[in-house]
Design a protein around this motif. Structure first.
Motif, PDB file in Angstrom:
ATOM      1  N   LYS A 195       0.814  -1.213   0.000  1.00  0.00           N
ATOM      2  CA  LYS A 195       0.000   0.000   0.000  1.00  0.00           C
ATOM      3  C   LYS A 195       0.848   1.264   0.000  1.00  0.00           C
ATOM      4  O   LYS A 195       0.495   2.261  -0.654  1.00  0.00           O
ATOM      5  CB  LYS A 195      -0.921  -0.016   1.221  1.00  0.00           C
ATOM      6  N   TYR A 196       1.966   1.250   0.713  1.00  0.00           N
ATOM      7  CA  TYR A 196       2.750   2.479   0.869  1.00  0.00           C
ATOM      8  C   TYR A 196       3.936   2.554  -0.078  1.00  0.00           C
ATOM      9  O   TYR A 196       4.803   3.424   0.085  1.00  0.00           O
ATOM     10  CB  TYR A 196       3.201   2.624   2.322  1.00  0.00           C
ATOM     11  N   THR A 197       3.997   1.684  -1.073  1.00  0.00           N
ATOM     12  CA  THR A 197       4.987   1.807  -2.137  1.00  0.00           C
ATOM     13  C   THR A 197       4.324   2.479  -3.330  1.00  0.00           C
ATOM     14  O   THR A 197       3.311   1.995  -3.838  1.00  0.00           O
ATOM     15  CB  THR A 197       5.535   0.432  -2.558  1.00  0.00           C
ATOM     16  N   GLN A 198       4.879   3.596  -3.753  1.00  0.00           N
ATOM     17  CA  GLN A 198       4.323   4.306  -4.895  1.00  0.00           C
ATOM     18  C   GLN A 198       4.809   3.665  -6.187  1.00  0.00           C
ATOM     19  O   GLN A 198       6.006   3.389  -6.346  1.00  0.00           O
ATOM     20  CB  GLN A 198       4.730   5.781  -4.865  1.00  0.00           C
ATOM     21  N   VAL A 199       3.918   3.417  -7.109  1.00  0.00           N
ATOM     22  CA  VAL A 199       4.250   2.858  -8.417  1.00  0.00           C
ATOM     23  C   VAL A 199       4.168   3.978  -9.448  1.00  0.00           C
ATOM     24  O   VAL A 199       3.120   4.633  -9.585  1.00  0.00           O
ATOM     25  CB  VAL A 199       3.297   1.708  -8.800  1.00  0.00           C
ATOM     26  N   LEU A 200       5.263   4.207 -10.161  1.00  0.00           N
ATOM     27  CA  LEU A 200       5.300   5.236 -11.201  1.00  0.00           C
ATOM     28  C   LEU A 200       5.474   4.577 -12.564  1.00  0.00           C
ATOM     29  O   LEU A 200       6.392   3.779 -12.764  1.00  0.00           O
ATOM     30  CB  LEU A 200       6.453   6.212 -10.965  1.00  0.00           C
ATOM     31  N   GLY A 201       4.619   4.924 -13.496  1.00  0.00           N
ATOM     32  CA  GLY A 201       4.739   4.445 -14.864  1.00  0.00           C
ATOM     33  C   GLY A 201       5.048   5.607 -15.788  1.00  0.00           C
ATOM     34  O   GLY A 201       4.283   6.579 -15.850  1.00  0.00           O
ATOM     35  N   PHE A 202       6.167   5.526 -16.496  1.00  0.00           N
ATOM     36  CA  PHE A 202       6.600   6.598 -17.396  1.00  0.00           C
ATOM     37  C   PHE A 202       6.205   6.234 -18.825  1.00  0.00           C
ATOM     38  O   PHE A 202       6.774   5.310 -19.415  1.00  0.00           O
ATOM     39  CB  PHE A 202       8.117   6.801 -17.288  1.00  0.00           C
ATOM     40  N   LEU A 203       5.239   6.958 -19.378  1.00  0.00           N
ATOM     41  CA  LEU A 203       4.769   6.659 -20.717  1.00  0.00           C
ATOM     42  C   LEU A 203       5.853   6.936 -21.757  1.00  0.00           C
ATOM     43  O   LEU A 203       6.462   8.014 -21.764  1.00  0.00           O
ATOM     44  CB  LEU A 203       3.516   7.485 -21.046  1.00  0.00           C
ATOM     45  N   ALA A 204       6.059   5.961 -22.629  1.00  0.00           N
ATOM     46  CA  ALA A 204       7.056   6.096 -23.692  1.00  0.00           C
ATOM     47  C   ALA A 204       6.444   6.672 -24.965  1.00  0.00           C
ATOM     48  O   ALA A 204       7.148   6.868 -25.946  1.00  0.00           O
ATOM     49  CB  ALA A 204       7.691   4.739 -23.991  1.00  0.00           C
TER      50      ALA A 204
END
Length: 301
Positions: A195-204
């Protein structure tokens, strides 16, 4: 390709002072590019359970979709050869049939993949039941892999990245990041992240003005959770496009770390992490794990 998990998880590599200027984060690189020499990175994880399903369904042929430089086509062709499965690649752009094959498509053909070039209009029908039925009449029964390989089985595979990271670190990272093409990897990370880990997705890829990225959906439910954010500012002009500052960043990163990255996905993600860190986006001392999703074959093109 053996569909069983590797005997050891992909390495987790701590990067000391990786960028042109110091940043106040502790950054690690999850080396999924080392999972397999040809079926590397997120493609290995996406294909793993799909191959199990294809075998269980009695299929001897995989059919999938991709552009001329597709890592997914490349990996599917390699996986098919290793598993004694026929492969068919539906390639975007019928004009390519009249041109010399680039290195990606040359490899696919040499690995035994049948290449079928379609117009861009027909390619947009890639998820239509009627179009898939037409392809079935042409090629016979096949196991359908969507573009980029992103489906429920793929996300089951990419979800395994997160617990590996936690076990290797000995604690949950503050942030885990990956590049985003079709969204299967970021969705898997989102499903398994604490829950407390942020997931970041960088759009290509560059989205049209006003458009939203189409997130993976399984059984009419989004596979993205509240701890996941998509970053759209580091596409460098669009999918597979680059700019001098990105290539300069790649060169500096590789010189300082000795690690190879590629310009379509991983370099854009790492550039974004560095830039956000410089802006104070992350808490000082935050543990940030970036997933190297492979695709180094793209350097050849």
């Amino acid at each position: 390709m053996d569909t069983a998990p590797p005997s050891n998880p992909s390495p987790l590599h701590r990067i000391a002072n990786p960028f042109p200027a110091p940043v106040a984060i502790d950054i690690w690189l999850k080396r999924d590019d080392l999972l397999h020499p040809q079926v590397s990175g997120n493609k290995w994880r996406k294909l793993k359970y799909n191959l199990v399903a294809a075998r269980a369904g009695g299929f001897d042929t995989l059919l999938t979709f991709g552009g001329a430089f597709s890592n997914h086509l490349y990996a599917t062709a390699a996986a098919g050869r290793l598993n004694h499965l026929k492969t068919i690649g539906i390639v975007r752009g019928d004009e390519l049939a009249r041109q010399p094959l680039n290195p990606t498509l040359t490899f696919c053909q040499e690995a035994g993949m049948t290449l079928h070039f379609v117009s861009r209009a027909d390619y947009q029908r890639k998820d239509d039941t009627a179009f898939l039925a037409e392809l079935g009449l042409r090629f016979g029964p096949f196991y359908h892999l969507p573009e980029g390989g992103s489906n429920a089985f793929a996300m089951r595979g990419t979800a395994e990245i997160m617990p590996e990271i936690t076990a290797q670190l000995g604690f949950n990272p503050d942030v885990v990041a990956c590049a985003v093409g079709t969204g299967g990897t970021v969705a898997g990370l989102s499903q398994s992240a604490p829950k407390y880990t942020q997931v970041l997705g960088f759009l290509a890829l560059k989205l049209p003005t006003g458009a939203q990225f189409q997130l993976p959906v399984v059984d009419n439910c989004s596979m993205i959770t509240d701890n996941c954010s998509l970053i759209t500012d580091y596409h460098f002009g669009g999918y597979a496009r680059t700019r001098p500052e990105l290539l300069d960043f790649m060169q500096t990163f590789e010189q300082k770390t000795g690690l190879l990255i590629e310009q379509v996905y991983t370099a854009k993600m790492l550039f974004g992490i560095y830039d956000l860190a410089q802006q104070g986006y992350f808490l000082p001392g935050a543990t940030v794990v970036a997933v190297h999703t492979g695709g180094l074959q793209g350097r050849r093109t």
